[in-house]
Design a protein around this motif. Structure first.
Motif, mmCIF file in Angstrom:
data_model
loop_
_atom_site.group_PDB
_atom_site.id
_atom_site.type_symbol
_atom_site.label_atom_id
_atom_site.label_comp_id
_atom_site.label_asym_id
_atom_site.label_seq_id
_atom_site.Cartn_x
_atom_site.Cartn_y
_atom_site.Cartn_z
ATOM 1 N N LYS A 85 51.389 62.365 43.814
ATOM 2 C CA LYS A 85 52.339 62.603 44.925
ATOM 3 C C LYS A 85 51.698 62.160 46.248
ATOM 4 O O LYS A 85 52.333 61.475 47.064
ATOM 5 C CB LYS A 85 52.708 64.092 44.968
ATOM 6 C CG LYS A 85 53.671 64.466 46.065
ATOM 7 C CD LYS A 85 54.029 65.959 45.936
ATOM 8 C CE LYS A 85 54.937 66.427 47.038
ATOM 9 N NZ LYS A 85 54.350 66.359 48.363
ATOM 10 N N ILE A 86 50.437 62.523 46.442
ATOM 11 C CA ILE A 86 49.751 62.156 47.692
ATOM 12 C C ILE A 86 49.696 60.633 47.847
ATOM 13 O O ILE A 86 49.951 60.087 48.925
ATOM 14 C CB ILE A 86 48.346 62.804 47.724
ATOM 15 C CG1 ILE A 86 48.528 64.296 48.052
ATOM 16 C CG2 ILE A 86 47.427 62.130 48.743
ATOM 17 C CD1 ILE A 86 47.309 65.129 47.859
ATOM 18 N N ILE A 184 58.315 62.989 41.225
ATOM 19 C CA ILE A 184 56.996 63.601 41.482
ATOM 20 C C ILE A 184 57.123 64.767 42.473
ATOM 21 O O ILE A 184 56.358 65.719 42.445
ATOM 22 C CB ILE A 184 55.990 62.526 41.996
ATOM 23 C CG1 ILE A 184 54.546 62.951 41.725
ATOM 24 C CG2 ILE A 184 56.147 62.224 43.487
ATOM 25 C CD1 ILE A 184 54.080 62.711 40.353
ATOM 26 N N GLN A 185 58.162 64.679 43.331
ATOM 27 C CA GLN A 185 58.400 65.751 44.311
ATOM 28 C C GLN A 185 58.866 67.031 43.622
ATOM 29 O O GLN A 185 58.758 68.110 44.187
ATOM 30 C CB GLN A 185 59.488 65.317 45.328
ATOM 31 C CG GLN A 185 59.288 63.959 45.962
ATOM 32 C CD GLN A 185 58.070 63.901 46.887
ATOM 33 O OE1 GLN A 185 57.620 64.934 47.384
ATOM 34 N NE2 GLN A 185 57.530 62.702 47.080
ATOM 35 N N LYS A 186 59.372 66.887 42.406
ATOM 36 C CA LYS A 186 60.005 68.028 41.727
ATOM 37 C C LYS A 186 59.041 68.774 40.789
ATOM 38 O O LYS A 186 59.406 69.797 40.227
ATOM 39 C CB LYS A 186 61.223 67.535 40.930
ATOM 40 C CG LYS A 186 62.302 66.860 41.783
ATOM 41 C CD LYS A 186 63.497 66.529 40.917
ATOM 42 C CE LYS A 186 64.680 65.862 41.563
ATOM 43 N NZ LYS A 186 64.680 65.333 42.884
ATOM 44 N N ILE A 187 57.828 68.248 40.625
ATOM 45 C CA ILE A 187 56.881 68.906 39.699
ATOM 46 C C ILE A 187 56.441 70.259 40.275
ATOM 47 O O ILE A 187 56.149 70.369 41.466
ATOM 48 C CB ILE A 187 55.664 67.988 39.434
ATOM 49 C CG1 ILE A 187 56.096 66.819 38.548
ATOM 50 C CG2 ILE A 187 54.512 68.755 38.786
ATOM 51 C CD1 ILE A 187 54.999 65.849 38.194
ATOM 52 N N LYS A 188 56.429 71.275 39.413
ATOM 53 C CA LYS A 188 56.034 72.629 39.862
ATOM 54 C C LYS A 188 54.701 73.004 39.200
ATOM 55 O O LYS A 188 54.271 72.369 38.238
ATOM 56 C CB LYS A 188 57.110 73.632 39.446
ATOM 57 C CG LYS A 188 58.496 73.318 39.997
ATOM 58 C CD LYS A 188 59.040 74.525 40.745
ATOM 59 C CE LYS A 188 60.151 74.186 41.693
ATOM 60 N NZ LYS A 188 61.264 73.451 41.111
ATOM 61 N N TYR A 196 49.556 71.229 39.353
ATOM 62 C CA TYR A 196 50.700 70.314 39.260
ATOM 63 C C TYR A 196 50.353 69.251 38.232
ATOM 64 O O TYR A 196 49.500 68.406 38.483
ATOM 65 C CB TYR A 196 50.991 69.688 40.635
ATOM 66 C CG TYR A 196 51.427 70.712 41.654
ATOM 67 C CD1 TYR A 196 52.777 70.991 41.841
ATOM 68 C CD2 TYR A 196 50.483 71.408 42.411
ATOM 69 C CE1 TYR A 196 53.185 71.950 42.761
ATOM 70 C CE2 TYR A 196 50.881 72.376 43.331
ATOM 71 C CZ TYR A 196 52.231 72.647 43.493
ATOM 72 O OH TYR A 196 52.628 73.606 44.396
ATOM 73 N N TYR A 197 50.954 69.367 37.047
ATOM 74 C CA TYR A 197 50.628 68.454 35.950
ATOM 75 C C TYR A 197 51.486 67.192 36.032
ATOM 76 O O TYR A 197 52.727 67.273 35.991
ATOM 77 C CB TYR A 197 50.925 69.104 34.597
ATOM 78 C CG TYR A 197 49.994 70.223 34.178
ATOM 79 C CD1 TYR A 197 48.713 70.360 34.707
ATOM 80 C CD2 TYR A 197 50.393 71.143 33.189
ATOM 81 C CE1 TYR A 197 47.875 71.376 34.289
ATOM 82 C CE2 TYR A 197 49.551 72.153 32.768
ATOM 83 C CZ TYR A 197 48.292 72.270 33.327
ATOM 84 O OH TYR A 197 47.466 73.267 32.906
ATOM 85 N N VAL A 202 57.514 64.036 32.093
ATOM 86 C CA VAL A 202 58.283 63.644 30.903
ATOM 87 C C VAL A 202 59.540 64.504 30.778
ATOM 88 O O VAL A 202 60.651 63.992 30.592
ATOM 89 C CB VAL A 202 57.416 63.767 29.623
ATOM 90 C CG1 VAL A 202 58.199 63.312 28.398
ATOM 91 C CG2 VAL A 202 56.141 62.967 29.763
ATOM 92 N N LYS A 203 59.332 65.827 30.908
ATOM 93 C CA LYS A 203 60.474 66.744 30.780
ATOM 94 C C LYS A 203 61.487 66.507 31.903
ATOM 95 O O LYS A 203 62.688 66.480 31.706
ATOM 96 C CB LYS A 203 59.989 68.195 30.813
ATOM 97 C CG LYS A 203 60.258 68.879 29.474
ATOM 98 C CD LYS A 203 60.118 70.380 29.441
ATOM 99 C CE LYS A 203 59.016 70.963 30.230
ATOM 100 N NZ LYS A 203 58.446 72.175 29.843
#
Ligand code: UD1
Ligand code: MG
Length: 448
Positions: A85-86, A184-188, A196-197, A202-203
């Motif tokens: 993300k960075i 990538i902004q939506k990964i928790k 943050y994996y 994929v999911k």
């Protein structure tokens, strides 16, 4: 298709238990992270972005100076997803696809990436790289769907992990840049490690109607370095592969497992390497040269039909021409040796230019350092330096000259001259016998 590459290199590498950042450990003289840069260059990446950590940023920049790479910093290591993300927030990637490489996975082959690219050509938006592990490991595991699709990647410490018996995740990902930047902004970080994996993409992709798939490669291509033991395993793989390549190209080795090479070592066919030889970086050897046991060679070019060692130490900026002999316990640094010159025993040659067909006698020392500065010496062609001479630089010795054994030379010698610089010998007739008798008498007295 255009591809840009992001190399993740910010991890602390705590499992290395070393003050040196993980990705700056070396295999065959090359930093781990530089393997990724080379791969990115080999696939003609439009741009290469390295994500460094706060602690290794400066050292990583130094290690990669000279390479055309961009850097960004991940201040806290919140996971691979955060690192990507960075990079994507920092640089607007215009290439259609983005390749994510890990700085700790040095052996991925260009052909493997090409296979991933051909899946992208078929329309897949996320392509991961997996392998079939022989032994149990702690890598992420693929959850496969129908027709070679990928539904999820399950990380260690996640509840489903032990139920998943599938391909292991190498970490590599080729992704459609635009979609990656969005998802990538939506990964928790709602997982056991609160990280943050990247693998959660994929999911997310499936949820948003994008397709994921994988390419499978051999396990040894995916070796990752997470501990000192794994670093040594990776080094062994590099050395084994390199030895095989050298032998296939016509280099003889009696005991290959005892010879160590750097990533850039060049040795031409017909060379013979005796057991226990070490090659540091920057070595190039022309054909039919023999390197005898226990030699340590770095930053040196050697010509054809030379004999080096046993026990030779050749240091950086040394250039050796054809048919030269450098024998046992001889050290050479920043010196040029022209063809057919010999230095067979116990010598130091530093900061010098030595002509052709010259003989450097046993024990000759080039005194190049005055305690503050280094000085240069020039020795001509067909010169004979007798044993145990000290050549005090700066110095010029002309062609065809002779230096008498045991001399300390500190003035230039014109061509075809004989230079003697040692005290004149005196022979005192009969004095030897007299002293012997006296000594014997004293020792007889002590015994009584
Ligand atoms: C990762 C994968 C795992 C895969 C394995 C293969 C994730 C969540 N897991 O796990 O599925 O099987 O690699 O080697 O991606 N890094 C950063 N910033 C961070 C964390 C890591 O830049 O915040 C970098 C590291 O420097 C390293 C790479 O990312 O180069 C991988 O990190 P690492 O911690 O080794 O991930 P693994 O636990 O091995
Ligand atoms: Mg790892």
């Amino acid at each position: 298709m255009t591809v840009s590459t992001i190399i993740l290199a910010a991890g602390k590498g705590t499992r290395m238990r070393s003050p040196v950042p993980k990705i700056l450990h070396k295999i065959a003289g090359k930093h781990l992270v530089a393997f990724g840069v080379d791969l990115a260059k080999a696939i003609k990446s439009k741009e290469i972005v390295v994500v460094a950590g706060n602690e290794n940023e400066h050292a990583t920049k130094v290690a990669l100076s000279g390479e055309k790479v961009k850097f960004c910093t991940q201040k806290s290591q919140l996971g691979t997803g955060d690192a990507v993300k960075i990079a994507l927030d920092g640089f607007r990637i215009k290439s259609k696809y983005t390749l994510i490489l890990y700085g700790d996975t040095p052996f991925i082959k260009i052909n493997t990436i090409k296979k991933m690219i051909s899946k992208a050509d078929k329309g897949f938006e996320f392509i991961f790289l997996g392998f079939d592990a022989r032994k149990k490991n702690s890598y992420g595991k693929f959850k496969l769907g129908p027709k070679g699709t990928l539904i999820d990647i399950i990380e260690k410490n996640e509840p489903e992990y032990n139920l998943t018996d599938s391909l292991s995740n190498s970490g590599l990902l080729l992704a459609r840049s635009r979609i990656l930047a969005d998802l990538i902004q939506k990964i928790k970080n709602n997982n056991a490690k609160r990280e943050y994996y990247l693998t959660d993409i994929v999911k997310l992709a499936a949820k948003h109607g994008h397709s994921s798939t994988y390419v499978q490669c051999k396990e040894d291509e995916c070796i990752g370095v997470n501990s000192q033991l794994e670093l040594s395993i990776a080094e062994k793989k590099f050395q084994d592969d390199f030895r095989e390549k050298l032998m296939a190209s016509g280099v003889s080795m009696q005991s290959p497992e005892t010879c160590f090479f750097s990533y850039d070592t060049i040795i031409k066919s017909g060379c013979i390497l005796e057991p226990n030889v070490f090659f540091g970086t920057g070595v190039k050897i022309q054909s039919s040269t023999i390197i005898k046991s226990y030699s340590y060679i770095e930053g040196t070019h050697i010509g054809k039909h030379c004999q080096i060692g046993p026990f030779a130490r050749l240091r950086p900026s040394t250039r050796i021409s054809n048919e030269v002999k450098v024998g046992n316990f001889v050290e050479v640094k920043n010196t040029i040796l022209a063809s057919k010159t010999k230095a067979n025993h116990l010598s130091y040659m530093g900061d010098a230019k030595i002509g052709a067909n010259t003989n450097i006698g046993a024990g000759t020392i080039f005194c190049n350092y005055d305690g503050k500065n280094k000085h240069h010496s020039t020795v001509g062609d067909n010169v004979f330096i007798g044993s145990n001479a000290s050549l005090i630089a700066p110095l010029k010795i002309g062609n065809g000259s002779i230096v008498a054994a045991g001399s300390a030379i500190n003035r230039d010698i014109p061509s075809e001259s004989l230079a003697i610089a040692r005290p004149i010998q005196q022979n005192k007739h009969g004095l030897g016998k007299k002293i012997m008798l006296k000594l014997r008498k004293v020792s007889d007295k002590i015994k009584k």
